[in-house]
Design an enzyme around this catalytic site. Structure first.
Site, mmCIF file in Angstrom:
data_model
loop_
_atom_site.group_PDB
_atom_site.id
_atom_site.type_symbol
_atom_site.label_atom_id
_atom_site.label_comp_id
_atom_site.label_asym_id
_atom_site.label_seq_id
_atom_site.Cartn_x
_atom_site.Cartn_y
_atom_site.Cartn_z
ATOM 1 N N ASP A 1 0.819 -1.219 0.000
ATOM 2 C CA ASP A 1 0.000 0.000 0.000
ATOM 3 C C ASP A 1 0.854 1.272 0.000
ATOM 4 O OD1 ASP A 1 -2.540 1.548 0.473
ATOM 5 O OD2 ASP A 1 -1.545 1.982 2.372
ATOM 6 N N LEU B 1 -6.480 6.938 2.852
ATOM 7 C CA LEU B 1 -6.668 7.961 1.811
ATOM 8 C C LEU B 1 -5.529 8.009 0.802
ATOM 9 C CD1 LEU B 1 -8.059 10.819 4.058
ATOM 10 C CD2 LEU B 1 -9.326 9.548 2.348
ATOM 11 N N ARG B 2 -4.574 7.058 0.922
ATOM 12 C CA ARG B 2 -3.440 7.078 -0.018
ATOM 13 C C ARG B 2 -3.911 6.954 -1.463
ATOM 14 N NH1 ARG B 2 -0.026 3.857 3.478
ATOM 15 N NH2 ARG B 2 1.426 5.269 4.506
ATOM 16 N N GLY B 3 -4.908 6.107 -1.691
ATOM 17 C CA GLY B 3 -5.416 5.904 -3.058
ATOM 18 C C GLY B 3 -5.919 7.200 -3.674
#
Length: 357
Positions: free
Chosen positions: A209, A290-292
Site C-alpha cells: 500500500d 486515503l493514499r489511493g
C-alpha cells in the site's frame, strides 16, 4: 553505483535507450509520472522474469537530464534548494560561503538483496565521535540515491524491516541514523522502484500500500513483437553507438517533455467534481485509508502536465487510476478477476462511461 560527473560519451557505459523499448506501456507510464512528481511515491513492478524490468529502469535513469549538485557532497545536495541540502552545505550558505557547483547524471542506485541496514542507511563511528568530538558518519545507499532513483530488484524477497526503512525515507525525504544517543539526518529524496516476480511471494499488503503505483507486466505474446524486441537487442549489442544515434532525437525530445512537465506541474488543476468522483470510486472499492485518493490526484496531474495541459480530464483518471489502486484492493482468495478490471469497471460506472455489450 553512484553517478559521477558527466564523462565523454565514448567513456560512458551505454544503456539501451528508453524510447526504443517496445511494449510494457503501463510500466513506462508509471515510471515517467514518478519522475515528473516524485511525491507520487514510487512504483512497484510485478511481472514475469525476462520482461525488461531492469533494462527499462536503467534506461529511464540514463534518459534524465543532469542535475546541479554541490561539489564533493556525499548527498548530491542542491546548492540552491534548501529542501534538497545536507546540513554542511546549508551551514556554508547560511554563513555566506561560496558553494562550488558541479553537474552530474541523475544517480541510479541498485540495492543488493543481501544489504544490511548499515549499508542502506549509513553508519556512525561511535569511537571517533566520542574521542574526537566529531560526528563521524559514513553515508549509505540512501545518501547516494538522493535526488535519483533507488531500484530494488526482487523487493518481495527483501527483509520487511528494510522495506519499511526504504518506504519511510521515500515518503519523508529524510534518512535519520541514531546510535548511542548520536543522531544524524540527511536528505534522501528518491524515486523508489521495486520489482519482483509474483511466483516468488507477494509483498505484505501494508507494505504494498505504501508504493504509489503498481504496474503488472506480462511476457509479450505476439510473435511479430517478440521478433522486433529480439532484433533490437541484437542490434544494440552489435553496435551500441550506432543504435543510440538512431534514437538520439527521440531521447532528447522525451527529456525536454519531462523537464517541461516538471515546470508545468504546479499550474495543473483538477475540477472539484472529478476529485469527488475519485474519492467515490476509492470508497466504492473499499480502499483503506486515503493514499489511493492522494496518489490518483497526483498521478492525474502529472499525466496532464506530461501532455502539456493544465486541466485534468476524465480520460487522465481512466488511464492512471488502475495503476494507483489495483494493489490497494482487498484480495479475495476465491476471486480470479484481475483487480485492474475491477477498478476500470468502477471508473466507467461513476463517470458514466459504461460500455454497452
Amino acid at each position: 553505483m553512484t553517478a559521477t560527473l558527466e564523462a565523454p560519451p565514448k567513456n560512458r557505459r551505454l544503456v539501451f535507450p528508453f524510447t526504443a523499448i517496445v511494449g510494457q506501456e503501463q510500466m513506462k507510464l508509471a515510471l515517467l509520472l514518478n519522475v515528473i512528481d516524485p511525491k507520487i511515491g514510487g512504483v512497484m513492478i510485478m511481472g514475469d522474469r525476462g520482461t525488461g524490468k531492469s533494462t527499462t529502469i536503467r534506461a529511464l535513469a540514463d534518459l534524465l537530464p543532469e542535475i546541479e549538485v554541490a561539489e564533493n557532497d556525499p548527498y548530491n545536495s542542491s546548492a540552491t534548494d534548501f529542501e534538497l541540502m545536507g546540513d554542511e552545505v546549508k551551514e556554508k550558505i547560511q554563513n555566506g560561503e561560496q558553494v562550488a557547483i558541479a553537474r552530474k547524471k541523475v544517480p541510479m542506485v541498485d540495492l543488493p538483496l543481501g544489504a544490511t541496514e548499515d549499508r542502506v542507511c549509513g553508519t556512525i563511528d561511535i569511537e571517533k565521535a566520542l574521542s574526537e568530538g566529531v560526528k563521524a558518519f559514513e553515508p549509505g545507499l540512501l545518501a547516494k540515491a538522493n535526488r535519483g532513483i533507488l531500484y530494488v530488484d526482487e523487493v518481495n524477497l527483501l527483509d520487511d524491516h528494510l522495506v519499511d526503512v526504504l518506504l519511510d525515507s521515500a515518503a519523508s525525504g529524510w534518512n535519520t541514523v541514531e546510535r548511542e544517543g548520536i543522531s544524524i539526518r540527511h536528505p534522501a529524496r528518491f524515486v523508489l522502484v521495486g520489482s519482483g516476480n509474483p511466483e516468488e511471494g507477494e509483498l505484505r499488503p501494508q507494505l504494498l500500500d505504501r508504493f504509489g503505483m503498481h504496474a503488472e507486466i506480462r511476457t509479450v505474446k505476439e510473435p511479430d513483437l517478440r521478433v522486433q524486441i529480439v532484433e533490437q537487442r541484437a542490434e544494440f549489442d552489435r553496435n551500441p553507438q550506432e543504435f543510440m544515434a538512431k534514437y538520439k532525437e527521440k531521447q532528447e525530445e522525451l527529456q525536454r517533455k519531462l523537464v517541461d512537465a516538471q515546470n508545468l506541474l504546479p499550474q495543473v488543476t483538477i475540477d472539484y467534481d472529478i476529485r469527488v468522483k475519485i474519492s467515490e470510486i476509492c470508497s466504492e472499492l473499499d480502499v483503506d485509508g486515503l493514499r489511493g485518493d492522494i496518489v490518483t490526484n497526483r498521478a492525474a496531474k502529472a499525466i496532464a502536465a506530461f501532455e502539456s495541459r493544465t486541466e485534468v480530464t476524465v480520460d487522465d483518471i481512466r488511464r492512471v487510476m488502475p495503476l494507483c489502486l489495483r494493489h490497494r484492493l482487498r484480495k479475495d482468495p476465491l476471486e480470479t478477476i484481475d483487480s485492474g478490471y475491477k477498478v476500470e469497471k468502477s471508473i466507467n460506472r461513476v463517470f458514466g462511461l459504461e460500455v454497452t455489450e
